[in-house]
Design a protein around this motif. Structure first.
Motif, short mmCIF file in Angstrom:
data_model
loop_
_atom_site.label_atom_id
_atom_site.label_comp_id
_atom_site.label_asym_id
_atom_site.label_seq_id
_atom_site.Cartn_x
_atom_site.Cartn_y
_atom_site.Cartn_z
N ILE A 93 10.40 14.44 -17.27
CA ILE A 93 10.20 14.01 -15.88
C ILE A 93 8.81 13.45 -15.69
O ILE A 93 8.61 12.40 -15.08
CB ILE A 93 10.45 15.18 -14.90
N MET A 94 7.80 14.13 -16.24
CA MET A 94 6.42 13.67 -16.11
C MET A 94 6.23 12.31 -16.81
O MET A 94 5.57 11.41 -16.27
CB MET A 94 5.47 14.71 -16.68
N GLN A 95 6.83 12.17 -17.98
CA GLN A 95 6.71 10.90 -18.71
C GLN A 95 7.39 9.77 -17.94
O GLN A 95 6.85 8.66 -17.83
CB GLN A 95 7.33 11.04 -20.10
N LYS A 96 8.56 10.06 -17.37
CA LYS A 96 9.27 9.02 -16.62
C LYS A 96 8.52 8.65 -15.34
O LYS A 96 8.57 7.50 -14.91
CB LYS A 96 10.68 9.51 -16.28
N TRP A 97 7.83 9.61 -14.74
CA TRP A 97 7.04 9.31 -13.55
C TRP A 97 5.95 8.29 -13.90
O TRP A 97 5.73 7.32 -13.16
CB TRP A 97 6.40 10.59 -13.01
N ILE A 98 5.28 8.49 -15.02
CA ILE A 98 4.23 7.56 -15.45
C ILE A 98 4.82 6.17 -15.68
O ILE A 98 4.28 5.15 -15.21
CB ILE A 98 3.56 8.07 -16.74
N GLU A 99 5.94 6.11 -16.38
CA GLU A 99 6.55 4.81 -16.69
C GLU A 99 7.07 4.13 -15.44
O GLU A 99 6.94 2.90 -15.28
CB GLU A 99 7.68 5.01 -17.71
N PHE A 100 7.64 4.91 -14.51
CA PHE A 100 8.14 4.32 -13.28
C PHE A 100 7.01 3.72 -12.45
O PHE A 100 7.15 2.65 -11.86
CB PHE A 100 8.90 5.36 -12.45
N ARG A 101 5.89 4.42 -12.39
CA ARG A 101 4.75 3.91 -11.63
C ARG A 101 4.30 2.55 -12.15
O ARG A 101 3.82 1.71 -11.38
CB ARG A 101 3.58 4.89 -11.71
N LYS A 102 4.47 2.31 -13.42
CA LYS A 102 4.04 1.04 -14.00
C LYS A 102 5.11 -0.04 -13.86
O LYS A 102 4.79 -1.20 -13.58
CB LYS A 102 3.69 1.24 -15.48
N GLY A 131 0.78 -1.24 0.00
CA GLY A 131 0.00 0.00 0.00
C GLY A 131 0.81 1.27 0.00
O GLY A 131 0.27 2.34 0.32
N ASP A 132 2.10 1.20 -0.36
CA ASP A 132 2.90 2.42 -0.40
C ASP A 132 2.47 3.27 -1.59
O ASP A 132 2.67 2.91 -2.74
CB ASP A 132 4.39 2.07 -0.53
N TYR A 133 1.88 4.45 -1.30
CA TYR A 133 1.32 5.24 -2.39
C TYR A 133 2.37 5.92 -3.24
O TYR A 133 2.09 6.36 -4.36
CB TYR A 133 0.30 6.27 -1.86
N TRP A 134 3.61 6.03 -2.77
CA TRP A 134 4.67 6.58 -3.62
C TRP A 134 5.05 5.61 -4.73
O TRP A 134 5.70 5.98 -5.70
CB TRP A 134 5.90 6.94 -2.78
N LEU A 135 4.66 4.36 -4.58
CA LEU A 135 4.96 3.35 -5.60
C LEU A 135 3.68 2.85 -6.28
O LEU A 135 3.75 1.96 -7.11
CB LEU A 135 5.70 2.17 -4.96
N SER A 136 2.57 3.42 -5.93
CA SER A 136 1.28 2.92 -6.40
C SER A 136 1.14 3.06 -7.92
O SER A 136 1.58 4.04 -8.52
CB SER A 136 0.14 3.68 -5.72
N GLU A 137 0.52 2.04 -8.51
CA GLU A 137 0.21 2.12 -9.94
C GLU A 137 -1.26 2.48 -10.16
O GLU A 137 -1.75 2.46 -11.28
CB GLU A 137 0.54 0.80 -10.62
N GLU A 138 -1.93 2.81 -9.07
CA GLU A 138 -3.34 3.19 -9.15
C GLU A 138 -3.46 4.70 -9.37
O GLU A 138 -3.52 5.48 -8.44
CB GLU A 138 -4.06 2.76 -7.87
N PHE A 139 -3.43 5.09 -10.61
CA PHE A 139 -3.59 6.48 -10.99
C PHE A 139 -4.22 6.52 -12.38
O PHE A 139 -4.28 5.51 -13.08
CB PHE A 139 -2.25 7.23 -10.98
#
Length: 368
Positions: free
Chosen positions: A140-149, A112-120
C-alpha cells in the motif's frame, strides 16, 4: 448534445471532471451528492439521490460514478441511484470514469489538491516502507508513492470495511476485556457505536469513553447521542466529552465546515470568517486511567496531537488508529514519529475509501 450526470461528493476532482467531460461536447446536467450543502456549481445543480426522479425523469444520458463500489454498502447505493432513472442510461464505473477522463486528476493536482500532490519527500516515503509489519501494508505504501507520481488508478487499493478495527490487523487481540477508548475527532460518536458493537461481539466491554470534537454542530450531535446511549445500551460506562481539538500546545484555531467535512485552520486571518475552537494537550488532562484504544481523525493535526500524547502512549501502550491522509507528508512523518516513540509496536496500514482517502495507520503494541 449528449448529457451526463456525475455521482459522488463534490470536490476539486469532480468539478474538474465536469470541465473535462464538457470539453468533449457532453453537457453535465447535474451532480448527485448527498453530503454537500452547496446547491450548484458553475450553474450546474447539485441534487440528492432522492431528488433524481423529480429532476431527471427524462434523462437518458451518461452516469459517471466517482467512487469504487466493491463492498456491499457501495454496491447497494449504486443500485439505489440507478433504479431511480426511468430511462436507459450509460453507466461508467469509478475506474472507467477516471481512466477516460484522467486529465481531471492532473487538473485537480495543478489547482492545488493536496490529495493528488506530487510534492512530497520520496526518499523519506520509501524509507518508512520497511517499518510496516506485513507485505500488504508495504505494498500500500509503495502504491501510494507511485500513484502520487503517475495518478494511475490501477495503483489504488479498493477500500476495505471495518475502518479502525479491520479484520486482518490484530487490533481486537490487543484490547483488554474492559477497555478505555479515546476518540479524537469524534464527529457524532459514529466510531464509538461501531467499536462498542464490534468489540462486544468478542467479549470486550467499554469502561470509559473520552471524546474530543471541536466543531460545534458535531459536538452537539455527539452530546445528544451520548445522552441517549447512557439511558439505553451504555448505562454503566463513564464519559468525558470535550469541545476541543488536540495538539502539543494550547492554541485557538478556526474551523471550516461543510456537511460532514471539516478543515482546521490555524491562520489568524481566518478567525473572523469561521467558527473558533481551541486545542488541548491530552498528556496534561488524562491521568490515573489506562488508555487502551485511541482513534485519531483530526484533519491534519495528527502529528501535533501525537506529540501531545507521548506520556500516555509510553505509560498505557494503547492501540493507535491514526488517519494518514490529510497531508502528503503524513505518510512518512507519522510513521517516523511512531517508530521513534512507540517501542515494541507493530505497524500496519489499510485504505478505507477512494484515492487513499481514509487511509489509517494502525500501531499495535506487542505482547500487550
Amino acid at each position: 448534445m449528449k448529457q451526463a450526470v456525475i455521482v459522488g461528493a463534490i470536490g476539486k476532482w469532480r468539478k474538474m471532471l465536469k470541465n473535462v467531460i464538457e470539453s468533449k461536447g457532453i453537457n453535465v446536467v447535474c451532480f448527485i451528492d448527498n453530503i454537500t450543502t452547496e446547491k450548484e456549481y458553475e450553474g450546474v445543480p447539485i441534487i440528492k439521490d432522492y431528488e433524481i426522479e423529480e429532476n431527471l425523469k427524462d434523462f437518458a444520458g451518461e452516469v459517471y460514478f466517482t467512487f469504487p463500489a466493491e463492498d456491499e454498502r457501495r454496491k447497494n447505493y449504486v443500485q439505489k441511484v440507478l433504479s431511480k432513472f426511468k430511462k436507459s442510461v450509460t453507466v461508467y464505473s469509478y475506474f472507467e470514469t477516471y481512466t477516460i477522463n484522467q486529465e481531471a486528476l492532473f487538473l485537480a493536482r495543478k489547482a492545488g489538491d493536496y490529495w493528488l500532490s506530487e510534492e512530497f519527500d520520496e526518499k523519506r516515503a520509501n524509507e518508512v516502507i520497511n517499518l510496516f509489519n506485513d507485505e500488504k501494508s508495504r505494498n500500500i505504501m509503495q502504491k501510494w508513492i507511485e500513484f502520487r507520481k503517475e495518478l494511475d488508478l490501477s495503483l489504488i487499493p479498493y477500500p476495505e470495511e471495518n475502518q479502525y478495527i479491520p479484520d486482518d490487523v490484530p487490533v481486537i487481540d490487543s484490547i483488554p476485556t474492559t477497555y478505555n477508548f479515546v476518540d479524537l475527532g469524534a464527529y457524532d460518536g459514529d466510531t464509538l457505536l461501531f467499536a462498542f458493537n464490534k468489540l462486544r461481539n468478542f467479549g470486550k466491554e467499554l469502561g470509559c469513553y473520552i471524546a474530543l470534537e471541536p466543531e460545534g454542530k458535531n459536538y452537539s450531535m455527539l452530546k445528544e447521542r451520548i445522552e441517549k446511549l447512557k439511558e439505553t445500551t451504555m448505562k454503566s460506562q463513564k464519559f468525558l466529552l470535550l469541545k476541543a481539538g488536540c495538539s502539543d500546545k494550547y492554541t485557538v484555531f478556526s474551523i471550516y465546515s461543510e456537511g460532514q467535512r471539516s478543515k482546521l485552520i490555524d491562520e489568524q486571518d481566518d478567525f473572523e470568517e469561521f467558527e473558533r475552537a481551541y486545542s488541548v494537550v491530552l498528556d496534561d488532562i488524562i491521568h490515573n486511567i489506562r488508555i487502551d484504544f485511541v482513534k485519531m481523525d483530526v484533519e491534519g493535526f495528527e502529528l501535533p496531537c501525537l506529540k501531545g500524547l507521548k506520556r500516555i502512549i509510553n505509560e498505557s501502550r494503547p492501540v493507535l488508529a491514526i488517519s494518514l491522509y490529510h497531508k502528503p507528508e503524513d505518510f512518512y512523518t507519522i510513521p517516523e514519529f511512531l517508530n521513534e516513540h512507540c517501542a515494541d509496536y507493530d505497524f500496519y496500514v489499510r485504505v478505507h475509501s477512494t484515492f487513499f482517502i481514509e487511509t489509517v495507520l494502525y500501531a499495535v503494541p506487542r505482547g500487550r
